[in-house]
Design a protein around this motif. Structure first.
Motif, PDB file in Angstrom:
ATOM      1  N   ALA A 137      16.731  80.722  26.095  1.00 58.39           N
ATOM      2  CA  ALA A 137      15.810  81.681  26.713  1.00 58.39           C
ATOM      3  C   ALA A 137      16.271  83.111  26.426  1.00 58.39           C
ATOM      4  N   THR A 138      15.303  84.028  26.239  1.00 54.37           N
ATOM      5  CA  THR A 138      15.625  85.452  26.049  1.00 54.37           C
ATOM      6  C   THR A 138      14.649  86.291  26.863  1.00 54.37           C
ATOM      7  N   ASP A 139      14.975  87.591  27.083  1.00 54.26           N
ATOM      8  CA  ASP A 139      14.053  88.490  27.779  1.00 54.26           C
ATOM      9  C   ASP A 139      12.730  88.599  27.031  1.00 54.26           C
ATOM     10  N   ARG A 140      12.785  88.670  25.734  1.00 55.40           N
ATOM     11  CA  ARG A 140      11.552  88.827  24.930  1.00 55.40           C
ATOM     12  C   ARG A 140      10.714  87.575  24.950  1.00 55.40           C
ATOM     13  N   GLY A 141      11.368  86.462  24.920  1.00 52.43           N
ATOM     14  CA  GLY A 141      10.617  85.214  24.848  1.00 52.43           C
ATOM     15  C   GLY A 141       9.705  85.206  23.644  1.00 52.43           C
ATOM     16  N   GLY A 143       7.105  87.117  23.304  1.00 49.81           N
ATOM     17  CA  GLY A 143       6.378  88.384  23.178  1.00 49.81           C
ATOM     18  C   GLY A 143       6.658  89.041  21.840  1.00 49.81           C
ATOM     19  N   GLY A 144       5.650  89.619  21.271  1.00 47.65           N
ATOM     20  CA  GLY A 144       5.805  90.330  19.999  1.00 47.65           C
ATOM     21  C   GLY A 144       4.518  91.041  19.684  1.00 47.65           C
ATOM     22  N   PHE A 145       4.433  91.601  18.505  1.00 51.11           N
ATOM     23  CA  PHE A 145       3.165  92.170  18.021  1.00 51.11           C
ATOM     24  C   PHE A 145       2.623  93.225  18.972  1.00 51.11           C
ATOM     25  N   GLY A 146       3.527  94.091  19.493  1.00 61.06           N
ATOM     26  CA  GLY A 146       3.094  95.160  20.395  1.00 61.06           C
ATOM     27  C   GLY A 146       3.319  94.844  21.860  1.00 61.06           C
ATOM     28  N   SER A 147       4.014  93.768  22.168  1.00 55.38           N
ATOM     29  CA  SER A 147       4.175  93.352  23.573  1.00 55.38           C
ATOM     30  C   SER A 147       4.963  94.371  24.389  1.00 55.38           C
ATOM     31  N   THR A 148       5.750  95.233  23.732  1.00 56.86           N
ATOM     32  CA  THR A 148       6.528  96.222  24.498  1.00 56.86           C
ATOM     33  C   THR A 148       5.755  97.517  24.672  1.00 56.86           C
ATOM     34  N   GLY A 149       4.532  97.565  24.265  1.00 56.13           N
ATOM     35  CA  GLY A 149       3.693  98.759  24.433  1.00 56.13           C
ATOM     36  C   GLY A 149       3.517  99.488  23.121  1.00 56.13           C
ATOM     37  N   GLY A 150       2.504 100.354  23.080  1.00 48.45           N
ATOM     38  CA  GLY A 150       2.255 101.134  21.854  1.00 48.45           C
ATOM     39  C   GLY A 150       3.053 102.414  21.882  1.00 48.45           C
ATOM     40  N   ARG A 151       2.988 103.178  20.841  1.00 51.24           N
ATOM     41  CA  ARG A 151       3.545 104.540  20.733  1.00 51.24           C
ATOM     42  C   ARG A 151       4.752 104.766  21.618  1.00 51.24           C
TER      43      ARG A 151
END
Ligand SMILES: O=c1ccn([C@H]2C[C@H](O)[C@@H](COP(=O)(O)OP(=O)(O)OP(=O)(O)O)O2)c(=O)[nH]1
Ligand SMILES: [Mg+2]
Length: 151
Positions: A137-141, A143-151
């Motif tokens: 398991a990781t914090d990111r799991g 999530g990708g492709f912009g999952s941390t927000g834009g700009r």
């Protein structure tokens, strides 16, 4: 330590300078076109071609070479490496060819000796797969492709 690479000039390249680092800190060595002196190659807009270099080499195991575009050609003429970065395997003994594509609007003329791309030699590892039923398991799991927000 500087890796030493055996390099062979092919019959159509007895004379062109070997690829060289143009400045002290350069990452890439510029590659020259080994087209015939009297037969410039014309790359039409949208066309691609394999440009001969007249060189073959034997990379030491544990190294690869990458064929990368030159930014000046890309910016001024829209000419770039179609498969960038091209991958040269350590066990390849054939002629190094540069796959150029003309994304610009004008014909691009390639003459003998023109510097058309650059070669970066880099260490590479070969990994082995271990097939499992679940991943850690990781914090990111996933999530990708912009999952941390834009700009
Ligand atoms: O820009 C390039 C890319 C590749 N090669 C040579 C060296 C490389 O080791 C070989 C194979 O390249 P690659 O694996 O990218 O091509 P492929 O389409 O997978 O062919 P192959 O089935 O021969 O591996 O072709 C070049 O001369 N220039
Ligand atoms: Mg391949």
């Amino acid at each position: 330590m500087t890796p030493v690479v055996d390099i062979l000039r092919l019959a159509h390249n007895p004379d062109l300078p070997l690829p060289a680092y143009e400045t002290a800190g350069a990452a890439g060595m510029d590659l020259r076109a080994a087209v015939p002196e009297d037969e410039a190659l014309v790359l039409r807009p949208g066309a691609r071609t394999a440009v001969p270099t007249g060189l073959a080499f034997a990379l030491p195991n544990g190294f690869e070479a990458q064929v990368r575009p030159r930014s000046g050609l890309a910016l001024k003429s829209g000419v770039t490496v179609a498969n960038a970065p091209g991958t040269i395997d350590a066990d390849y003994r054939g002629e190094l060819k540069v796959l150029l594509v003309n994304l610009g609007e004008e014909d691009f003329v390639i003459r003998r000796g023109d510097r058309i791309a650059q070669l970066v030699i880099a260490p590479v590892v070969q990994a082995a797969w271990r097939e499992v039923d679940a991943l850690d398991a990781t914090d990111r799991g996933a999530g990708g492709f912009g999952s941390t927000g834009g700009r």
